[in-house]
Write a protein that holds these residues in place. Structure first.
Motif, PDB file in Angstrom:
ATOM      1  N   SER A  75     128.459 142.373 -19.678  1.00  0.00           N
ATOM      2  CA  SER A  75     126.742 142.586 -19.488  1.00  0.00           C
ATOM      3  C   SER A  75     126.231 142.033 -18.627  1.00  0.00           C
ATOM      4  N   PRO A  76     125.240 142.348 -17.648  1.00  0.00           N
ATOM      5  CA  PRO A  76     123.715 144.090 -19.103  1.00  0.00           C
ATOM      6  C   PRO A  76     125.410 144.370 -18.956  1.00  0.00           C
ATOM      7  N   ASN A  77     125.363 145.804 -19.705  1.00  0.00           N
ATOM      8  CA  ASN A  77     126.751 146.643 -19.553  1.00  0.00           C
ATOM      9  C   ASN A  77     126.815 147.835 -18.566  1.00  0.00           C
ATOM     10  N   ASN A  78     127.486 148.378 -17.883  1.00  0.00           N
ATOM     11  CA  ASN A  78     127.291 149.812 -17.363  1.00  0.00           C
ATOM     12  C   ASN A  78     128.107 150.468 -17.965  1.00  0.00           C
ATOM     13  N   PRO A  79     127.678 151.600 -18.332  1.00  0.00           N
ATOM     14  CA  PRO A  79     126.417 151.772 -17.845  1.00  0.00           C
ATOM     15  C   PRO A  79     125.414 152.117 -19.093  1.00  0.00           C
ATOM     16  N   ASP A  80     125.112 151.323 -20.209  1.00  0.00           N
ATOM     17  CA  ASP A  80     124.146 151.323 -21.316  1.00  0.00           C
ATOM     18  C   ASP A  80     122.418 150.374 -21.137  1.00  0.00           C
ATOM     19  N   GLY A  81     123.683 149.422 -20.259  1.00  0.00           N
ATOM     20  CA  GLY A  81     122.649 148.100 -19.160  1.00  0.00           C
ATOM     21  C   GLY A  81     122.046 146.904 -20.540  1.00  0.00           C
ATOM     22  N   PHE A  82     122.415 146.865 -22.232  1.00  0.00           N
ATOM     23  CA  PHE A  82     122.360 146.596 -23.000  1.00  0.00           C
ATOM     24  C   PHE A  82     123.057 145.012 -22.843  1.00  0.00           C
ATOM     25  N   VAL A  83     122.453 143.973 -23.482  1.00  0.00           N
ATOM     26  CA  VAL A  83     123.432 142.760 -23.967  1.00  0.00           C
ATOM     27  C   VAL A  83     124.569 143.001 -24.220  1.00  0.00           C
ATOM     28  N   ARG A  84     126.056 141.932 -23.779  1.00  0.00           N
ATOM     29  CA  ARG A  84     126.789 143.139 -24.882  1.00  0.00           C
ATOM     30  C   ARG A  84     127.654 141.255 -25.183  1.00  0.00           C
ATOM     31  N   HIS A  85     128.748 141.723 -26.207  1.00  0.00           N
ATOM     32  CA  HIS A  85     129.122 140.074 -26.880  1.00  0.00           C
ATOM     33  C   HIS A  85     130.276 141.205 -27.855  1.00  0.00           C
ATOM     34  N   SER A  86     131.485 140.060 -27.660  1.00  0.00           N
ATOM     35  CA  SER A  86     132.137 140.444 -28.068  1.00  0.00           C
ATOM     36  C   SER A  86     132.905 141.171 -29.374  1.00  0.00           C
ATOM     37  N   MET A  87     133.569 142.050 -29.734  1.00  0.00           N
ATOM     38  CA  MET A  87     133.037 143.057 -30.679  1.00  0.00           C
ATOM     39  C   MET A  87     134.265 143.539 -31.547  1.00  0.00           C
ATOM     40  N   VAL A  88     135.572 143.460 -30.973  1.00  0.00           N
ATOM     41  CA  VAL A  88     136.456 142.945 -32.204  1.00  0.00           C
ATOM     42  C   VAL A  88     136.815 141.554 -32.648  1.00  0.00           C
ATOM     43  N   ASN A  89     136.919 141.761 -33.990  1.00  0.00           N
ATOM     44  CA  ASN A  89     136.530 140.594 -34.960  1.00  0.00           C
ATOM     45  C   ASN A  89     137.811 140.128 -35.273  1.00  0.00           C
ATOM     46  N   ARG A  90     138.381 139.183 -34.412  1.00  0.00           N
ATOM     47  CA  ARG A  90     139.671 138.881 -35.406  1.00  0.00           C
ATOM     48  C   ARG A  90     140.416 138.195 -34.201  1.00  0.00           C
ATOM     49  N   THR A  91     140.968 136.886 -34.827  1.00  0.00           N
ATOM     50  CA  THR A  91     142.107 136.417 -33.643  1.00  0.00           C
ATOM     51  C   THR A  91     143.363 137.053 -32.568  1.00  0.00           C
ATOM     52  N   GLY A  92     143.489 136.237 -31.381  1.00  0.00           N
ATOM     53  CA  GLY A  92     144.600 136.469 -30.743  1.00  0.00           C
ATOM     54  C   GLY A  92     143.878 137.627 -29.855  1.00  0.00           C
ATOM     55  N   GLY A  93     142.001 137.890 -29.583  1.00  0.00           N
ATOM     56  CA  GLY A  93     142.079 138.138 -28.145  1.00  0.00           C
ATOM     57  C   GLY A  93     142.400 137.040 -26.964  1.00  0.00           C
TER      58      GLY A  93
END
Length: 441
Positions: A219-237
């Motif tokens: 974040s910002p993301n390579n390649p598209d430039g958008f702000v990113r957050h975690s996407m895996v919605n569970r514990t253990g990561g």
């Protein structure tokens, strides 16, 4: 006389013609800079927003007219925008003259060790000092309570993080994921050594495997430039935040990043890719120790000479940053770079919007605490989509027009997309605009 006439071949004349033509285009492109369009922000503020908007629109139209009427010169040159080689910044550092010059005596930095009292024993104290100063001045990362781990670019630090975060006694390799479109090197780096510690498990959105995992959040993301957050919605990561582009020339800085493990690199912050220096801000001492051990085994530390050069560059950069908003702010690296990126994005959008063959993502503005104003994201890469139904592979299509890019398949998405570097030298960026306009004409 015949001897001298033979020197001027048709090839010589074509090269001269191309140079003159590009010189004229470059003059148009930087006409705004000369008259304060890019960097004289205060002058525009005094005259009001309508003046600035009218001047920008006029400059854009003038540039596009020049590009569309500039003939065939330069159209045979291959433009390589596949890599994010940040040579755009050369002009600024040339302007800074001798301020970043470092003289290293032959007897200096001969030992492997920089600071044996530091957890990261190969970290140069001056480099660590300048990293902390820079983050404090920009306000883009928390450094208190963090261990600084220096690496040979962020690439080595990515591998060091994978090594440190993967259990050594796991029953199977640790899954590594990131949200598509993801940085194209993540899959390759995760699988290259066929490690028993970790392996690539794909798009974080579709990841549903039980057990621990490592998620790269860019974040910002390579390649598209958008702000990113975690996407895996569970514990253990375990999250690794790749913040190579979290600098004010690329994106608004709303607050300091406060994560367990964050990665930065000199190459995208200042443009000094060849110095090969990156750093990690690590909260957990045990994780930092394991990363340091990996670097010790991999390269027995990190070049002390490169760290000293990087320290000097960061020192000068921070000095100009701390003057931001003062009478000397015209030298501010981030201020100048922000306006140059804004101008490049404005010209690219104008060229794309001249036809229907291509499209670019739209970004929501945000307040940047460093610049003290609302700003638009203007990423280091353009995430271009070929909208023409007849074009299935945008990378191949543009290669046919002698434009080298990186296609969507490398990033886990459709080949209709390509990533294009926005950080090349002026002459190549202008040729790219010219060629893009020619394709759509």
């Amino acid at each position: 006389m015949t001897k001298y006439e033979s020197m001027f071949t048709m090839r010589n004349l074509l090269v001269l013609s191309l140079a003159l033509n590009l010189s004229l285009i470059t003059r148009v492109f930087f006409d705004g800079e000369k008259h304060g369009l890019f960097f004289s922000v205060e002058n525009q503020k005094q005259r009001g927003p309508s003046f600035a908007a009218d001047k920008e629109a006029h400059a854009t139209q003038k540039t596009l007219q020049s590009l569309s009427s500039s003939g065939q010169e330069g159209m045979e040159k291959v433009i390589n925008l596949d890599h994010g080689d940040p040579t755009m910044y050369e002009k600024y550092w040339m302007m800074m003259g001798e301020r970043t010059t470092v003289v290293i005596p032959g007897w200096y930095s001969m030992s492997y060790f920089s600071d044996i009292k530091n957890l990261c024993w190969f970290l140069e104290p001056e480099f660590a000092k300048q990293v902390i100063r820079l983050h404090k001045a920009v306000g883009n990362a928390v450094t208190e309570g963090r261990h600084i781990v220096v690496g040979t670019g962020s690439s080595q630090l990515i591998l060091a993080a994978l090594f440190a975060l993967s259990p050594k006694d796991g029953s199977e390799p640790m899954s590594v994921v990131s949200t598509a479109p993801f940085y194209s090197s993540y899959p390759v780096m995760s699988n290259y050594l066929k490690s028993g510690l970790y392996n690539w498990a794909g798009d974080a959105r579709s990841f549903n495997k039980e057990g621990p995992y490592i998620e790269f959040v860019t974040s910002p993301n390579n390649p598209d430039g958008f702000v990113r957050h975690s996407m895996v919605n569970r514990t253990g990561g375990i999250l690794v935040h790749d913040l190579a582009y979290y600098w004010p020339q690329y994106t608004p800085i709303p607050s300091p990043a406060d994560h367990d493990l964050s990665l930065f690199t000199v190459s995208k912050a200042t443009g000094h890719a060849g110095t090969r220096i990156g750093w990690a801000l690590v909260k957990d001492a045990e994780v930092a120790k394991k990363m340091i051990k990996f670097i010790e085994l991999n390269t027995i530390g990190v070049s002390r000479d490169s760290q000293l050069r990087a320290a000097k560059i960061l020192e000068v950069l921070t000095n100009t940053t701390e003057k931001h908003g003062s009478s000397d702010s015209g030298e501010s690296f981030f201020e100048k770079s922000y306006h140059l990126m804004a101008e490049r994005w404005r010209l690219l959008r104008a060229a794309v919007n001249n036809g229907r063959m291509f499209s670019l993502p739209d970004f929501a503005p945000g307040f940047c605490h460093f610049l003290q104003q609302e700003t638009q994201p203007q990423p280091a890469f353009a995430w271009l989509k070929c909208e023409d139904d007849a074009v299935e592979d945008c990378e191949s299509f543009l290669r046919g027009h002698k434009i080298l890019t990186r296609g969507g398949r490398h990033f886990g998405v459709s080949p209709k997309y390509v990533r294009i570097s926005m950080l090349d030298r002026d002459i190549n960026f202008i040729l790219f605009l010219k060629r893009l306009s020619k394709i759509q004409s």
